[in-house]
Design a protein around this motif. Structure first.
Motif, PDB file in Angstrom:
ATOM      1  N   THR A 106      17.116   7.604  -0.670  1.00 30.46           N
ATOM      2  CA  THR A 106      15.202   7.007  -0.639  1.00 30.46           C
ATOM      3  C   THR A 106      14.444   8.428  -0.672  1.00 30.46           C
ATOM      4  OG1 THR A 106      14.951   6.789   1.874  1.00 30.46           O
ATOM      5  CG2 THR A 106      16.004   4.562   0.703  1.00 30.46           C
ATOM      6  N   ILE A 107      13.858   7.875  -1.693  1.00 27.48           N
ATOM      7  CA  ILE A 107      12.545   9.265  -2.239  1.00 27.48           C
ATOM      8  C   ILE A 107      11.280   8.827  -2.216  1.00 27.48           C
ATOM      9  CG2 ILE A 107      12.211  11.445  -3.532  1.00 27.48           C
ATOM     10  CD1 ILE A 107      14.543  10.350  -5.145  1.00 27.48           C
ATOM     11  N   THR A 108      10.746   8.930  -1.817  1.00 24.57           N
ATOM     12  CA  THR A 108       9.355   8.896  -1.375  1.00 24.57           C
ATOM     13  C   THR A 108       8.318   9.906  -2.013  1.00 24.57           C
ATOM     14  OG1 THR A 108       8.436   9.457   0.851  1.00 24.57           O
ATOM     15  CG2 THR A 108       8.917   7.052   0.303  1.00 24.57           C
ATOM     16  N   GLY A 109       7.167  10.180  -2.537  1.00 22.92           N
ATOM     17  CA  GLY A 109       6.253  11.894  -2.706  1.00 22.92           C
ATOM     18  C   GLY A 109       5.059  11.100  -3.714  1.00 22.92           C
ATOM     19  N   LYS A 110       4.019  12.004  -4.367  1.00 23.23           N
ATOM     20  CA  LYS A 110       3.343  11.223  -5.050  1.00 23.23           C
ATOM     21  C   LYS A 110       4.161  11.818  -6.217  1.00 23.23           C
ATOM     22  CE  LYS A 110      -0.963  12.617  -2.401  1.00 23.23           C
ATOM     23  NZ  LYS A 110      -1.243  11.281  -2.370  1.00 23.23           N
ATOM     24  N   ALA A 111       3.018  11.727  -7.052  1.00 20.13           N
ATOM     25  CA  ALA A 111       3.467  12.030  -9.277  1.00 20.13           C
ATOM     26  C   ALA A 111       3.779  13.427  -8.889  1.00 20.13           C
ATOM     27  CB  ALA A 111       2.302  11.612  -9.619  1.00 20.13           C
ATOM     28  N   GLY A 112       4.610  13.761 -10.089  1.00 20.55           N
ATOM     29  CA  GLY A 112       4.729  15.611  -9.796  1.00 20.55           C
ATOM     30  C   GLY A 112       5.458  15.911  -9.418  1.00 20.55           C
ATOM     31  N   THR A 113       5.983  15.245  -8.258  1.00 22.50           N
ATOM     32  CA  THR A 113       6.706  15.756  -6.767  1.00 22.50           C
ATOM     33  C   THR A 113       8.005  16.686  -6.928  1.00 22.50           C
ATOM     34  OG1 THR A 113       6.887  14.239  -6.197  1.00 22.50           O
ATOM     35  CG2 THR A 113       5.195  15.273  -4.860  1.00 22.50           C
ATOM     36  N   GLY A 114       8.584  15.757  -8.961  1.00 22.31           N
ATOM     37  CA  GLY A 114      10.588  16.136  -9.337  1.00 22.31           C
ATOM     38  C   GLY A 114      11.041  15.162  -8.622  1.00 22.31           C
ATOM     39  N   LYS A 115      10.304  13.513  -8.133  1.00 22.27           N
ATOM     40  CA  LYS A 115      11.648  12.830  -7.617  1.00 22.27           C
ATOM     41  C   LYS A 115      12.193  12.721  -9.013  1.00 22.27           C
ATOM     42  CE  LYS A 115       8.383   9.982  -7.034  1.00 22.27           C
ATOM     43  NZ  LYS A 115       7.094  10.244  -6.938  1.00 22.27           N
ATOM     44  N   THR A 116      12.102  12.398 -10.294  1.00 21.11           N
ATOM     45  CA  THR A 116      12.403  11.338 -11.486  1.00 21.11           C
ATOM     46  C   THR A 116      13.606  12.490 -12.141  1.00 21.11           C
ATOM     47  OG1 THR A 116      10.949   9.808 -11.795  1.00 21.11           O
ATOM     48  CG2 THR A 116      12.589  10.183 -13.343  1.00 21.11           C
ATOM     49  N   LEU A 117      13.093  13.902 -12.199  1.00 18.87           N
ATOM     50  CA  LEU A 117      13.303  15.241 -12.500  1.00 18.87           C
ATOM     51  C   LEU A 117      14.974  15.601 -11.983  1.00 18.87           C
ATOM     52  CD1 LEU A 117      14.116  16.820 -14.878  1.00 18.87           C
ATOM     53  CD2 LEU A 117      12.131  18.438 -13.677  1.00 18.87           C
ATOM     54  N   LEU A 118      14.604  15.556 -10.335  1.00 17.24           N
ATOM     55  CA  LEU A 118      15.808  15.939  -9.739  1.00 17.24           C
ATOM     56  C   LEU A 118      17.415  14.413  -9.806  1.00 17.24           C
ATOM     57  CD1 LEU A 118      14.130  18.058  -7.108  1.00 17.24           C
ATOM     58  CD2 LEU A 118      15.446  19.170  -8.488  1.00 17.24           C
ATOM     59  N   SER A 119      15.903  13.317  -9.994  1.00 21.44           N
ATOM     60  CA  SER A 119      17.131  12.803  -9.856  1.00 21.44           C
ATOM     61  C   SER A 119      18.732  12.601 -11.331  1.00 21.44           C
ATOM     62  CB  SER A 119      16.776  11.109  -8.972  1.00 21.44           C
ATOM     63  OG  SER A 119      16.270  11.572  -8.041  1.00 21.44           O
ATOM     64  N   LEU A 120      17.404  12.770 -12.147  1.00 23.98           N
ATOM     65  CA  LEU A 120      18.340  12.752 -13.427  1.00 23.98           C
ATOM     66  C   LEU A 120      19.157  13.548 -13.503  1.00 23.98           C
ATOM     67  CD1 LEU A 120      14.918  11.396 -15.847  1.00 23.98           C
ATOM     68  CD2 LEU A 120      17.531   9.999 -15.074  1.00 23.98           C
TER      69      LEU A 120
END
Length: 445
Positions: free
Chosen positions: A258-272
Motif C-alpha cells: 500500500t502506498i499513500t502520498g500526494k500527487a507527484g511523489t512517484g507512486k504510479t511511476l515506480l509501481s509501473l
C-alpha cells in the motif's frame, strides 16, 4: 440522560449499520430519508448496495413492531421512523426552499421544540456527513455532529510505514559492518510492525545515517536490498521513501503493498517500473493489470463515444502518461504499437470491470484507491489469485467520492488493518519529485 439522534441519508448510505452506533439512545429516521434511500436502490454501485441493505434492514424491524412507534435494537436503544414532525413552519422564513436537507433539519428542530414545550431536557442531535447541513442546523440552535464511527483513524495519525530513530554513530557503523542491528540495542520503546522501515540518524548531528527494515520476527533491523542502488526499468529512487517503496515493490514475499502520498511523489511511476521489471525481465508474473476507479466506482461510462478502449482513455490517461515516460515514446501511436507487440502483457482496465474476476499470477496496480469504500477495497483484495501481487495507491487527502473522507476510505482502511501482517508492506511518500514547480505548488497552494 438519553439522547435522540436524527440520521441524515448520507450516514446510512455510507454505513448501513449506523443505527447500531448510538448505544442505548433513540435513533430517529425521518420519512424524507426513506424517500431518498428508495431513490438510490437502483444504483449499481456501492451507494445502491447500501440503500438496498438499509431497506431490507428496516423491513426486518418492521416485522418486530411498528416503526413509527419505535422498536428495540439488539444492542440497546430504539429505532423509530418519524412521520409526525415534518412541519416546515420554523424554517420557512429563512430557508425558503424545501429541499430534502432542510426537511431533515425541520424534523430534528420540531422534535427538540416538542421536548422543550413539555419541559423535558432531551438532547436532539442531527447526525450528518454533510458539513453544510451541520452548519445550518447550528444556526437554528440545533446540535449537529459528523458521523465518526466509520472512521478508521485520523489520516494525520495513520501508519506511515517508517520511523526515524536517533542513535549513536557507533551503532550506525555496526549496522553497516555486520549487516544487521538488534532491535533491543536501540533502547527505544516502540511497537514495531513487520516490514516497517527505520531511518537511523546520528543523535549528535553528523551526516551519518542508514535505512533498514524490521525483520519478520521483529528482532532485527536488516539492510535494504542492493537493487536500491540500481535503476528499475530506467527509474532510480530520488529520496529515502522512494527507496523504501522500491524495496517493497521488488520483494516477491510481500503480496500486498500500500502506498499513500500526494500527487507527484512517484507512486504510479515506480509501481509501473517495478511491474515491468518483474514481468519483462524476471518473468515473475504473467502480466500486469493496471486499474483505477471511474469515480464513483461502478458508474457506467457508456455515455462516452467509441469502443471500450476509447471510452477508458480519458480516465486512464495518467497511466498512459507514465508508460510513455518509461518506454521513452515520442510520437503519437508509438505506445499503442509497443503495447500491442507485448501481446497484452500490460492490461489497462477500469475498476468497474474487475468485479467477479479471479486474478492469478499478475502484478496488479490499483491507482486512486482512496476513492474506494471499505467494501470495495475488500472486494478487490478477495479477487487476488494465487501468485499475484497487489499494489494499492492513492492520496487520502484528495478524494472525489461524495461519501468518503481521508479517515474512512478503503485505502486508509486497508493500511491500518494489514499493518500487523507480514504479507503486507506500506510506505507514505512525502516528497514530490515531478518537478520543482509541482513540489512547490503542492506545498504552498
Amino acid at each position: 440522560m438519553k439522547k435522540v439522534y436524527v440520521l441524515d441519508t448520507n450516514v446510512l448510505l455510507q454505513d448501513p449499520h449506523a443505527i447500531y452506533s448510538f448505544e442505548d439512545n433513540e435513533v430517529v429516521i425521518p420519512a424524507v430519508v426513506l424517500e431518498e434511500i428508495d431513490s438510490k436502490k437502483r444504483y449499481m454501485d456501492e451507494i445502491g448496495r447500501n440503500a438496498r441493505y438499509v431497506s431490507r434492514l428496516l423491513d426486518q424491524y418492521r416485522q418486530k413492531g411498528k416503526l413509527h412507534l419505535g422498536v428495540q435494537l439488539e444492542h440497546g436503544g430504539t429505532l423509530r421512523v418519524e412521520l409526525n414532525h415534518k412541519s416546515y413552519q420554523k424554517l420557512q422564513d429563512i430557508l425558503v426552499e424545501k429541499t430534502n436537507d432542510n426537511r431533515i433539519i425541520a424534523v430534528a428542530l420540531n422534535l427538540l421544540d416538542e421536548f422543550q414545550t413539555k419541559g423535558e431536557h432531551v438532547p436532539v442531535i442531527l447526525v450528518s456527513k454533510d458539513a453544510l447541513v451541520r452548519v445550518k442546523s447550528e444556526v437554528f440552535g440545533l446540535q449537529a455532529e459528523d458521523f465518526l464511527s466509520d472512521q478508521v483513524i485520523q489520516y494525520s495519525k495513520s501508519y506511515t510505514g517508517y520511523m526515524t530513530v536517533n542513535v549513536e554513530k557507533e551503532k550506525i557503523d555496526l549496522f553497516y559492518s555486520q549487516q544487521y542491528l538488534e532491535i533491543a540495542s536501540l533502547s527505544f520503546t516502540q511497537h514495531w510492525y513487520p516490514h516497517q522501515f527505520i531511518v537511523l540518524k546520528d543523535k549528535y548531528g553528523s551526516s551519518s545515517s542508514a535505512i533498514g527494515r524490521i525483520s519478520l520476527d521483529k528482532q532485527r533491523v536488516l539492510p535494504l536490498k542492493q537493487h536500491n542502488e540500481e535503476h528499475v526499468w530506467g527509474v532510480k529512487a530520488r529520496n529515502v521513501q522512494q527507496k523504501m517503496l522500491i524495496d517493497l515493490l521488488l520483494d516477491d514475499q510481500i503480496p500486498l503493498v500500500t502506498i499513500t502520498g500526494k500527487a507527484g511523489t512517484g507512486k504510479t511511476l515506480l509501481s509501473l517500473a517495478a511491474g515491468l521489471l518483474k514481468i519483462e525481465d524476471e518473468h515473475k508474473y504473467q502480466r500486469m493489470l493496471v486499474a483505477r476507479p471511474v469515480v464513483p466506482l461502478g458508474k457506467d461510462i457508456g455515455y462516452l463515444p467509441g469502443e471500450k478502449e476509447e471510452k477508458l482513455r480519458p480516465w486512464m490517461q495518467p497511466i498512459f502518461d507514465n508508460l510513455q515516460y518509461l518506454f521513452h515514446t515520442k510520437k503519437a501511436g508509438d505506445l499503442e504499437r509497443i503495447l500491442a507487440g507485448m501481446n497484452k502483457t500490460i492490461e489497462v482496465e477500469a475498476l468497474t470491470y474487475i468485479r467477479g474476476r479471479s486474478i492469478p499470477d499478475q502484478f496488479i496496480i490499483i491507482d486512486e484507491a482512496q476513492n474506494l469504500t471499505k467494501h470495495e477495497a475488500k472486494t478487490i483484495l478477495t479477487r487476488v489469485g494465487e501468485g499475484s501481487k497487489l499494489i494499492l495507491m492513492g492520496d487520502p487527502e484528495q478524494i472525489d467520492h461524495p461519501y468518503l473522507d481521508e479517515s474512512n476510505n478503503g485505502l486508509t482502511y486497508v493500511v491500518e488493518q494489514f499493518k500487523e501482517y507480514a504479507i503486507s508492506g506500506h510506505v507514505k511518500l512525502e516528497k514530490g519529485e515531478r518537478s520543482q514547480l509541482a513540489q512547490l505548488a503542492a506545498k504552498i497552494l
